[in-house]
Design an enzyme around this catalytic site. Structure first.
Site, PDB file in Angstrom:
ATOM      1  N   CYS A 178      -2.050   8.132   4.106  1.00  0.00           N
ATOM      2  CA  CYS A 178      -2.171   7.799   2.679  1.00  0.00           C
ATOM      3  C   CYS A 178      -3.597   7.971   2.174  1.00  0.00           C
ATOM      4  O   CYS A 178      -3.806   8.266   1.006  1.00  0.00           O
ATOM      5  CB  CYS A 178      -1.714   6.360   2.452  1.00  0.00           C
ATOM      6  SG  CYS A 178       0.025   6.052   2.799  1.00  0.00           S
TER       7      CYS A 178
ATOM      8  N   GLU B 187       0.868  -1.177   0.000  1.00  0.00           N
ATOM      9  CA  GLU B 187       0.000   0.000   0.000  1.00  0.00           C
ATOM     10  C   GLU B 187       0.900   1.221   0.000  1.00  0.00           C
ATOM     11  O   GLU B 187       1.673   1.441   0.940  1.00  0.00           O
ATOM     12  CB  GLU B 187      -0.943   0.055   1.199  1.00  0.00           C
ATOM     13  CG  GLU B 187      -1.952   1.192   1.004  1.00  0.00           C
ATOM     14  CD  GLU B 187      -2.739   1.541   2.231  1.00  0.00           C
ATOM     15  OE1 GLU B 187      -2.306   2.451   2.960  1.00  0.00           O
ATOM     16  OE2 GLU B 187      -3.782   0.911   2.454  1.00  0.00           O
TER      17      GLU B 187
END
Length: 523
Positions: free
Chosen positions: A294, A260
């Site tokens: 994020c 990720e």
């Protein structure tokens, strides 16, 4: 911009807490490094570092522990996870203090991590038995061909976690790996190593065998390659640039990986949105953990008909944000974690302003509060050629754009190499779903920022494009840590021509059989 009180520089974590946690690290073979609290500058610890020999020891210990652990029933593993869940909730004040001290984030944002770990522990404890059960799919010849599909743990999983969400990203990725029967060797960031070590300590107190979940310490550029060289699977969260390097290293060894990576996430306010609600919720969507998330929003696209109202309300909420670094719930936003993050934020804002952008709120560092504080910032008039237009800032900066239609909003939202998360605001849920489906992102929230998708543990989470590959959460978040083995037993008759039967007759017989099976399966 309201400010709140700061803790004194002496308010670092006590040695009586730090030293027992460091005992869970396989480290000391390399020189220690100093770690400081971002909000105050106070020293946290002299953090031991791992040598190649330490890493070799950690993996050897993990492999021994994993063989015994894999032999335990799923029920026994689940029991450990349930106790871990209870410890995290019961001792949240202790871990919240550690997370805040190491990251500088506000306590409310640190609690998001506690909630994430609890939700994931509960979820995987409830579904592990079903997901890991042996399947019995239909064989090529029903009754005569009996098939079992078994699940085998990968072995030793490397969990390489970042500093921004040190509890959630260290523990919530390790838990499904452990419950699947693997061992875990963690490489947390030096800045937030104590958070990861606290999670390991809590797991051991919950009944996890010692040596099954270990941590090695050091900069990724120094020990990352050594960790990947010994792992059977790699789970990494961090930058897109480092993700590419890890993918290459893992690919050379033909081992699996899940990444990720970064995001430049868009939030769309459609013409029929509840503007007041959108403006309020967008605050958390943009500025959780000082924007060092994020999943957080860095671009807001607002329909022309509601643009002025949205901007006025949003900026009003931004200006009311309380900045501070106290170990309490009195602050709305904390500090950035590193000088390099502050430098990036300053560079992005200054570059945008020098090229014609307007600061609607914030736009200033706050050294009066602590070394790395920066005000939550809203920019307008951002365009191509400005660094902030395309590059991930990873800080408390959001740019607002005016659009004239849903089509334009979607087009602008998709004008990026990233594809991690997005948000759509509208009173018409059907319209929201339709617009969401057109956005290139692994997760899209309608009338929420990121928590609706992220917090739904039964649904996968991950990125498209340079935001990564692989998924955490959901069944995918556990099944990535296992290999499947098919065992097929053929009974009575072989899958071949019977004695005296020619290959031509066999082919005709099987052709008739395939046709019959197609008809049966269509019913």
């Amino acid at each position: 911009m309201t400010t709140t009180s700061q803790p004194a520089a002496a308010d670092a974590l006590p040695s009586s807490l730090v030293q027992p946690l460091l005992a869970h690290a396989v480290a000391g073979g390399a020189p220690a490094v100093e770690v400081f609290a971002p909000a105050t500058g106070a020293k946290i610890a002299d953090l031991p570092q791992s040598s190649t020999e330490d890493i070799e020891t950690a993996f050897a210990t993990a492999r021994r522990a994993q063989r015994e652990w894999a032999g335990r029933s799923v029920r026994e593993r689940v029991a450990v996870l349930r106790r871990f869940h209870d410890i995290v909730l019961a001792e949240q004040d202790a871990i919240l203090d550690i997370v805040q001290t190491e990251t500088g984030k506000a306590r409310a944002h640190a609690f998001d991590e506690v909630g994430d770990v609890a939700v994931n522990a509960r979820y995987y404890a409830s579904v592990a038995a079903r997901l890991l059960a042996t399947r019995k799919p239909r064989g090529v010849l029903p009754v005569l061909t009996q098939v079992d599909v078994r699940h085998r743990p990968k072995g030793v999983v490397a969990v390489i976690s970042p500093w921004n969400y040190p509890l959630a990203l260290a523990a919530s990725d390790a838990l499904p790996a452990l419950i699947a029967g693997n061992a875990v060797v963690a490489r947390p960031d030096n800045q937030t190593a104590l958070t990861a070590l606290w999670a390991i300590d809590a797991a051991v107190r919950a009944g996890l065998p010692r040596g099954l979940w270990q941590a090695v310490l050091g900069r990724g550029s120094v020990i990352g390659g050594e960790v990947i060289a010994r792992a059977d699977y790699v789970d990494y969260t961090g930058s897109s640039a480092t993700g590419r390097t890890i993918a290459q290293q893992a690919g050379e060894r033909l081992i699996g990986y899940s990444l990720e990576l970064g995001g430049k996430n868009p939030l769309l306010v459609l013409a029929d949105a509840d503007v007041s609600r959108a403006a309020k919720i967008a605050i958390r969507a943009c500025f959780a953990s000082a924007g060092q998330l994020c999943e957080s929003m860095e671009r807001i696209y607002v329909h022309d008909s509601v643009y002025d109202r949205f901007v006025a309300e949003f900026v009003g909420h931004v200006e009311a944000i309380r900045l501070g670094g106290g170990l309490d719930y009195d602050s709305d936003m904390g500090s950035l974690t590193f000088q390099r993050q502050l430098d990036t934020v300053v560079a992005h804002v200054n570059d945008a302003v020098s090229k014609g952008a307007t600061v609607l709120a914030g736009g200033r560092a706050r050294p009066d509060l602590g070394p790395y504080f920066y005000e939550p910032t809203v920019l307008a008039g951002v365009g191509p050629g400005m660094t902030v237009h395309r590059e991930e800032t990873f800080g408390p900066v959001v740019s607002i754009y005016r659009v004239s239609s849903d089509d334009e909003a979607v087009e602008q939202a998709n004008d990026t190499a990233y594809g991690l998360n997005a948000s759509v605001w509208t009173k018409d849920i059907g319209r929201g779903r339709a617009v969401a489906a057109r956005i290139n992102a692994g997760s899209v929230n309608v009338n929420e920022g990121f928590i609706a998708a992220w917090g739904s543990a039964d649904a996968p989470s991950g990125g498209l494009g340079i935001s990564g590959t692989g998924r955490r959460h959901g069944p995918e978040g556990l099944l990535k840590y296992i290999d499947t083995q098919t065992i097929a037993v053929q009974r009575m008759l072989p899958i071949a021509p019977l004695p005296g039967m020619s290959e031509a007759v066999w082919a005709k017989t099987m052709t008739l059989y395939f046709g019959v099976m197609k008809t049966l399966r269509q019913k």
